[in-house]
Design an enzyme around this catalytic site. Structure first.
Site, PDB file in Angstrom:
ATOM      1  CG  ASP A  67      -5.346  21.744 -22.079  1.00  0.00           C
ATOM      2  OD1 ASP A  67      -6.083  22.746 -22.147  1.00  0.00           O
ATOM      3  OD2 ASP A  67      -4.970  21.124 -23.081  1.00  0.00           O
ATOM      4  CG  ASN A 136       0.964  15.680 -31.378  1.00  0.00           C
ATOM      5  OD1 ASN A 136      -0.200  15.989 -31.122  1.00  0.00           O
ATOM      6  ND2 ASN A 136       1.956  15.868 -30.527  1.00  0.00           N
ATOM      7  CG  HIS A 138      -2.167  17.333 -28.662  1.00  0.00           C
ATOM      8  ND1 HIS A 138      -0.984  18.039 -28.596  1.00  0.00           N
ATOM      9  CD2 HIS A 138      -3.114  18.265 -28.916  1.00  0.00           C
ATOM     10  CE1 HIS A 138      -1.213  19.317 -28.781  1.00  0.00           C
ATOM     11  NE2 HIS A 138      -2.504  19.487 -28.988  1.00  0.00           N
TER      12      HIS A 138
END
Ligand code: F6R
Length: 241
Positions: A67, A136, A138
């Protein structure tokens, strides 16, 4: 899933580096899927040492990162390109032209994502994908969602991720709100996946990832479906397993 419990971050980094070095030795021209963040830093430091003492070479390696923040160019100290250069690439013999991240400066999200899909396909498949785990759940910037997004896409970061990443910026206002991330197709098509998880703040989410239902609300839970996943977790992260 193979879960290796280790004592602390030091041991996690040592084992992580051994795992990746073994992949490089077995296939010197392999494609590595790489991650940024705190989890792999110690692993990268040990890989640099292994390169310096002549045990491994990156000269035939290709890398594709998960990313990049949208709007940051590679010279911005918080861009993931800058992170990869300073934490790994600048210190080993990898050929920079063979290292790929989504183009954070491409304002057209559709183009940035289509281009990155072509790159993922062009490298001929990822041999080993390295992942960290968000608080969370991810992976990459695939945030909790109602669907598993297949391809590279532009995401709005959740507040939890903005909060977690504020430590790297002067203030939370400076954290970009959007990022380009590889989707589940890219991640799950890797032949092998290595996940590094450290610290008590990840204990509860790691237990959900490993033992909970497979749901896009816990993105990393999809790793249960992959045939070759190794999770290296330190004692604090593995406390609820
Ligand atoms: C980084 C990435 C993220 C991180 C995750 C964990 O390229 O894609 O998914 O792996 O946020 O970050 P750390 O390791 O800082 O806890």
């Amino acid at each position: 899933m193979v879960i290796k419990k280790v004592t602390d971050y030091e041991e996690l980094s040592k084992k992580g580096a051994q795992f990746i070095a073994a992949q490089i030795i077995m296939k010197p021209n392999c494609v590595l899927g790489l991650a940024t963040g705190g989890s792999p830093v110690g692993t990268y430091q040990r890989l640099i040492k292994a390169y310096q003492d002549g045990s491994i070479s990156f000269k035939d390696i290709t890398s594709v990162n998960l990313d990049e923040y949208k709007g940051l160019d590679g010279t911005h100290p918080q861009s993931y390109r800058y992170f990869m250069n300073t934490n790994l690439f600048d210190h080993v013999d990898i050929i920079k032209e063979n290292t790929y991240l989504p183009d954070g400066l491409e304002p057209d999200s559709e183009k940035a994502c289509t281009d990155y899909e072509a790159i993922i396909d062009g490298v001929g498949g990822i041999d080993l994908q390295l992942l960290g785990l968000g608080h969370n759940g991810h992976i990459g910037f695939n945030e909790p969602n109602t669907v598993f997004e297949k391809n590279t896409h532009c995401v709005e970061l959740t507040q939890s991720t903005i909060d977690a990443n504020t430590r790297y910026f002067n203030s939370s206002d400076e954290v970009p709100r959007q990022a380009y991330t590889m989707g589940y197709r890219g991640i799950l098509s890797a032949k092998k996946i290595l996940v590094l998880v450290s610290g008590s703040a990840k204990a509860s989410i790691l237990a959900q990832v490993v033992n909970g239902p497979i749901t896009p609300e816990v993105p990393a839970s999809i790793l249960q479906l992959h045939p070759d996943v190794t999770i290296i977790a330190d004692a604090e992260a593995a406390a609820l397993l």
